[in-house]
Every structure is written in C-alpha cells, then in structure tokens.
Design an enzyme around this catalytic site. Structure first.
Site, mmCIF file in Angstrom:
data_model
loop_
_atom_site.group_PDB
_atom_site.id
_atom_site.type_symbol
_atom_site.label_atom_id
_atom_site.label_comp_id
_atom_site.label_asym_id
_atom_site.label_seq_id
_atom_site.Cartn_x
_atom_site.Cartn_y
_atom_site.Cartn_z
ATOM 1 N N ASN A 10 0.858 -1.183 0.000
ATOM 2 C CA ASN A 10 0.000 0.000 0.000
ATOM 3 C C ASN A 10 0.896 1.235 0.000
ATOM 4 O OD1 ASN A 10 -1.794 2.047 0.478
ATOM 5 N ND2 ASN A 10 -2.430 1.344 2.518
ATOM 6 N N LYS A 12 0.037 4.232 -0.236
ATOM 7 C CA LYS A 12 -0.659 5.394 0.350
ATOM 8 C C LYS A 12 -0.463 6.598 -0.584
ATOM 9 C CE LYS A 12 -0.231 3.185 4.748
ATOM 10 N NZ LYS A 12 -0.193 3.254 6.188
ATOM 11 N N HIS A 94 -9.471 1.010 4.980
ATOM 12 C CA HIS A 94 -8.195 1.277 5.668
ATOM 13 C C HIS A 94 -8.448 2.244 6.831
ATOM 14 C CE1 HIS A 94 -4.136 2.536 6.526
ATOM 15 N NE2 HIS A 94 -3.741 1.444 5.890
ATOM 16 N N GLU A 96 -6.860 4.673 7.864
ATOM 17 C CA GLU A 96 -6.659 6.098 7.565
ATOM 18 C C GLU A 96 -7.923 6.691 6.942
ATOM 19 O OE1 GLU A 96 -3.005 5.456 5.466
ATOM 20 O OE2 GLU A 96 -2.068 4.956 7.385
ATOM 21 N N GLU A 166 -5.017 -4.758 10.670
ATOM 22 C CA GLU A 166 -4.003 -3.716 10.847
ATOM 23 C C GLU A 166 -4.289 -2.943 12.130
ATOM 24 O OE1 GLU A 166 -2.297 -2.704 6.623
ATOM 25 O OE2 GLU A 166 -3.724 -1.208 7.269
ATOM 26 N N GLY A 172 2.781 2.524 10.672
ATOM 27 C CA GLY A 172 3.727 3.624 10.461
ATOM 28 C C GLY A 172 4.460 4.057 11.720
ATOM 29 N N SER A 212 3.791 -1.813 10.316
ATOM 30 C CA SER A 212 5.250 -1.830 10.526
ATOM 31 C C SER A 212 5.914 -3.154 10.155
ATOM 32 C CB SER A 212 5.590 -1.433 11.969
ATOM 33 O OG SER A 212 5.182 -0.105 12.224
#
Ligand code: G3P
Length: 249
Positions: A10, A12, A94, A96, A166, A172, A212
């Site tokens: 991904n 992003k 996701h 985010e 996730e 991240g 990560s």
C-alpha cells in the site's frame, strides 16, 4: 489446498512517476516466490502506469473505490473504471480512511459489495486503536467492522476478499504487533468467520497482517499459522519489499 500467501503493497499517498517506475522495475526484475500472490496499490493517478509496466504475475489494486457505477461524484472512481483499466483489486476500510475521512462501517460494507459485484477483489482492512486494545475490546471492534460487511455481502462474497488486520497503533509507528498478538487476533477473526459465515470460508479466507512489517520481522510473523501474508505500507516503497514477498522462502 492451503491458503496462498498474499502480500500487498500500500503506497498510500506516496510516489512520483519516476519512483513508481523504479519500484515496478525492481519488482519485475527480482526473483519473487511464485507461491506468493503479490498486489501493489499505488495512488489512483499511477494505477495505469504501474499496470503498464508490471508483468502479469503482479496485480494492481486501487486504494479505494466508490459504490456507484458512474455519474456526478466528483473525486471518486468506480468499479467499472477499475475493471476497464485492468485493475483487479481494491483496498477498502483502511484505518486512515476510517479515521481521517470518517468512513463508517456501513459505507465500507456498501463499497465492498459494489466491488465484489463488479468482479474486483477486496483487501478489507480492519483493526483497533491503542485505546481500544487497552480497553480489551480488540476482538469486538474487529468483528463489528467485519460483521457490517458480512451482513451486506453474504456467505458467497467472501471468496474474493482478503482480510487485512491492521492494528492502528502499529501503522507507520515502527511498533509491530508481536507474533503472539498478531496470531491471537488472526485466530479470533478465523473463529468469527467460522461461526458467523461458515467453516469453509474460515478455512479458505486469507487473513493478512499490516502494521510496521519489515524485512526484519516478516519471517517470524509469516510462521504463524493464521498469518497468510502482509499488507505493507512504508516498506513497500523500498527494495526490501522483495524480501517481505519472499518471507516464506
Ligand atoms: O496498509 C498498510 C499499512 O497501513 C501499514 O503501514 O507503514 O506501518 O507498513 P506501515
């Protein structure tokens, strides 16, 4: 037959024409485990560029898709347009998008249904925040997110879904879930699939881990019985992504 290992990248909102060409070139010229399914998700502007430069052994995913086929929906892209461009997967849900863009479970579910109905595979993301983990409600949060989709797609929909667990606190941050934490949640998701959907769907659905993942931690994570692959963010932009794809070799 066992579940085929699945590794997604991904990107992003990262990359340029130049850097995406470099990543794609690196993937195309590296020796990749033929037993691993590889899918990369560049920003929508670069989907066709990636598709054009990749060999047929790697698929391309959108990072999001809308639930209507066409029309006055400024800024969105449709499942039909993905199909037209030979983009065969999409990420959905996701964290985010759930947190920054306030996407609700129901909207993720509707979009999942639209993608599946249109013949696009879905990498469906779920995961808890640090606060939710500390409150001990990880399984409830994740199964609530999945249940919204289950209600909408029904039992037959799951065959073109890969579930990406996730944990938000691991995304991240460099703070990867331990192998035990990942295995525990993946096993809980599989148990939920078996109870809420069917034992066949539980047995066949890939549940991949994201947060990560690096070339350093991927091998141990890949040994867990319910970890069927990875959804990789930052490291998918680097040459080390190849080592993650080859985690099982
Ligand atoms: O979707 C992948 C993801 O959110 C994990 O990102 O950078 O922690 O690997 P990262």
């Amino acid at each position: 037959m066992g579940r085929k290992f699945f590794v997604g990248g991904n990107f992003k909102m990262n990359g340029t024409i130049k850097s995406i060409k470099e990543i794609v070139h690196n993937l195309s010229t590296s020796k990749l485990d033929p037993d691993t399914e590889v899918v990369i998700a560049p920003p929508s502007l670069y989907l066709l560029l990636a598709r054009e430069h990749l060999g047929p052994n790697i698929e391309v995913a959108a990072q999001n898709v809308f639930d209507k086929p066409h029309g006055a929906f400024t800024g969105e892209i449709s499942v039909t347009q993905l199909k037209d461009s030979n983009i065969t997967w999409t990420l959905l849900g996701h964290s985010e998008r759930r947190t920054i863009l306030r996407e609700q479970d129901d909207f993720v579910a509707t979009k999942t249904k639209a993608a599946l109905d249109g013949g696009i595979g879905v990498i469906l993301c779920c995961g808890e925040s640090l606060e939710e983990r500390e409150q001990g409600v990880t399984t409830e949060v994740v199964t609530r997110q999945l249940e919204a989709v289950n209600k909408t797609i029904g039992k037959d929909g799951w065959k073109n879904v890969v579930i990406a667990y996730e944990p938000i606190w691991a995304i991240g941050t460099g703070k990867v879930a331990t192998t035990e934490q990942a295995q525990e949640v993946h096993a809980a998701i599989r148990k939920w699939l078996s109870e809420a959907v069917s034992s066949e769907v539980a047995e066949e659905t890939r549940i991949i881990y994201g947060g990560s993942v690096s070339e350093k931690n991927c091998r141990e994570l890949a040994k867990q019985s319910d970890v069927d692959g990875f959804l990789v963010g930052g490291a998918s932009l680097k040459p080390e992504f190849v080592q993650i794809i080859n985690a099982k070799v």
